[in-house]
Design an enzyme around this catalytic site. Structure first.
Site, mmCIF file in Angstrom:
data_model
loop_
_atom_site.group_PDB
_atom_site.id
_atom_site.type_symbol
_atom_site.label_atom_id
_atom_site.label_comp_id
_atom_site.label_asym_id
_atom_site.label_seq_id
_atom_site.Cartn_x
_atom_site.Cartn_y
_atom_site.Cartn_z
ATOM 1 N N HIS A 117 25.921 -39.718 58.442
ATOM 2 C CA HIS A 117 26.368 -39.648 59.958
ATOM 3 C C HIS A 117 25.061 -39.334 60.790
ATOM 4 C CE1 HIS A 117 30.187 -37.285 58.146
ATOM 5 N NE2 HIS A 117 29.916 -38.618 57.756
ATOM 6 N N HIS A 154 36.046 -42.987 62.126
ATOM 7 C CA HIS A 154 35.147 -42.409 60.913
ATOM 8 C C HIS A 154 34.604 -43.385 60.105
ATOM 9 C CE1 HIS A 154 32.681 -39.442 59.790
ATOM 10 N NE2 HIS A 154 32.929 -39.760 58.380
ATOM 11 N N ASP A 194 30.784 -44.255 59.315
ATOM 12 C CA ASP A 194 30.130 -44.298 57.888
ATOM 13 C C ASP A 194 29.450 -45.828 57.739
ATOM 14 O OD1 ASP A 194 30.412 -41.669 57.367
ATOM 15 O OD2 ASP A 194 32.735 -42.349 56.200
ATOM 16 N N HIS A 222 31.547 -45.795 50.411
ATOM 17 C CA HIS A 222 30.041 -45.635 50.423
ATOM 18 C C HIS A 222 29.603 -46.689 49.197
ATOM 19 C CE1 HIS A 222 29.674 -42.766 53.588
ATOM 20 N NE2 HIS A 222 30.363 -41.908 52.917
HETATM 21 ZN ZN LIG Z 1 31.344 -39.885 56.861
#
Ligand SMILES: [Zn+2]
Length: 284
Positions: free
Chosen positions: A76, A233, A237, A260
Site C-alpha cells: 500500500h 483495492h 495492490d 500477490h
Molecule cells: Zn491490499
C-alpha cells in the site's frame, strides 16, 4: 520528464496489520536513481531495496527479505509512492511491517502531497513492455502487454452480495490514482480472519483498517467508499506490487482473480523474458 523525490521528510506512526506491532516510519528524500529503499533503523540501518528479487512470500501481503531480514506488507505504501509520481525515496522504519493506516493508501497520499514532490536532474527511466507475457494458475490469470500508458484492467469475482463480479479499467494519468484508487480499503472475510488469527496473522486488523465481510453483509458501520471499492483495492495492490519493477511502467496489465503471488509470478516471468521489455529514458 525528470525523476522526483520528496521535498522533505515525513514521519508516520501506526500499527502493522499482521504483526499488530507499533511502528515509526520516516519517508525521506533520496538521490536520483535510488528507487525505493527500506531501511530497518532497528537493525543498524539494514537496507532492503524494493525490488522483485527480494520478494520472499506473498500469501496475504507482499513480504520482502534480504539476507534473512524481513520487511512485510509493503504494497500500500509502494502504491502511494508510485501513485504520487515519487521515483526516489528512503523508507526508514523501526519494525518489521509497514503501518496499515486505514487499510488504503489515502493517508500516505495526503502526507506526500503535504510534504511536496520535487524534480531532480536525471530523466525518468520507464519500464516499457514490448511483447505480451502472461501467467495462469487455475482460474487466476494475469498478463502484461504493450500500451501507450500504464493501464490496468481488473476483474474480481467473490461469491458475496457486496462483490460478485466487479470489473474496472484504470488508466494511470495525472491525479487519477488519488481520485479513483488511493482510498479503496483492504478487505477480508470473517471466516478467513479467524484462520489468520490462528496463524498469528491479522493481529493488528480492526474495523478501522479493513472492510470485514460476513456471510451476507459487513461488520463495518460506515458505508463503502465506492460501490466497487473491492476491485479498486485490487488495482491498488497491483500498482504497489508492480512498483517492485523499480520504475514507472508503460504497458497494460490485465488481471482476473489475481493476488500477490500471481503478481509476483508474472513479474519474475516478465523479467526473465528479456525480449519482452526494455528500459527507456523519458527525455520529453
Ligand atoms: Zn491490499
Amino acid at each position: 520528464m525528470k525523476q522526483t523525490t520528496l521535498a522533505k521528510a515525513i514521519n508516520i506512526m501506526g500499527v502493522g496489520l499482521h504483526t499488530g506491532v507499533d511502528v515509526n516510519m520516516t519517508l525521506k528524500p533520496a538521490p536520483e536513481n535510488t528507487g525505493y529503499i527500506f531501511v530497518r533503523t532497528d537493525l543498524d540501518n539494514f537496507e532492503i531495496p524494493a525490488s522483485v528479487e527480494y520478494i520472499s512470500h506473498c500469501s496475504y501481503a507482499t513480504t520482502l527479505m534480504r539476507r534473512g531480514v524481513v520487511l512485510s506488507t509493503c504494497e500500500h505504501l509502494l502504491s502511494a509512492l508510485r501513485g504520487s509520481g515519487v521515483d526516489n525515496c528512503f523508507i526508514e522504519l523501526d519494525s518489521i511491517e509497514i503501518p496499515i493506516m486505514d487499510g488504503s493508501s489515502e493517508d500516505f497520499i495526503e502526507l506526500i502531497t503535504k510534504a511536496g514532490v520535487v524534480k531532480q536532474d536525471a530523466d525518468v527511466r520507464v519500464f516499457k513492455v514490448l511483447e505480451r507475457v502472461e501467467f495462469e494458475q487455475g482460474d487466476r490469470k494475469m498478463s502484461i502487454e504493450p500500451a501507450e500508458n500504464y493501464e490496468i484492467d481488473c476483474i474480481i469475482d467473490f461469491p458475496h452480495p457486496f462483490i460478485e463480479r466487479q470489473t474496472l479499467h484504470f488508466v494511470f494519468k495525472n491525479g487519477s490514482f488519488g481520485r479513483e484508487i488511493a482510498s479503496a480499503r483492504t478487505f477480508g472475510f470473517t471466516h478467513e480472519i479467524e484462520m489468520l488469527r490462528k496463524a498469528n496473522l491479522a493481529l493488528g486488523g480492526s474495523l478501522d483498517n479493513a472492510i470485514v465481510l460476513t456471510a451476507d453483509g459487513m461488520l463495518n458501520e460506515t458505508p463503502l467508499r465506492f460501490d466497487d471499492e473491492f476491485v479498486r483495492h485490487k488495482i491498488l495492490d497491483i500498482i504497489g506490487d508492480f512498483a517492485l519493477l523499480g520504475m514507472p511502467i508503460q504497458g497494460k496489465i490485465t488481471a482476473e482473480k489475481s493476488g500477490h503471488s500471481v503478481h509476483a509470478s508474472l513479474m519474475s516471468k516478465l523479467l526473465k523474458a528479456e525480449h519482452a521489455w526494455e528500459i527507456v529514458t523519458d527525455d520529453t
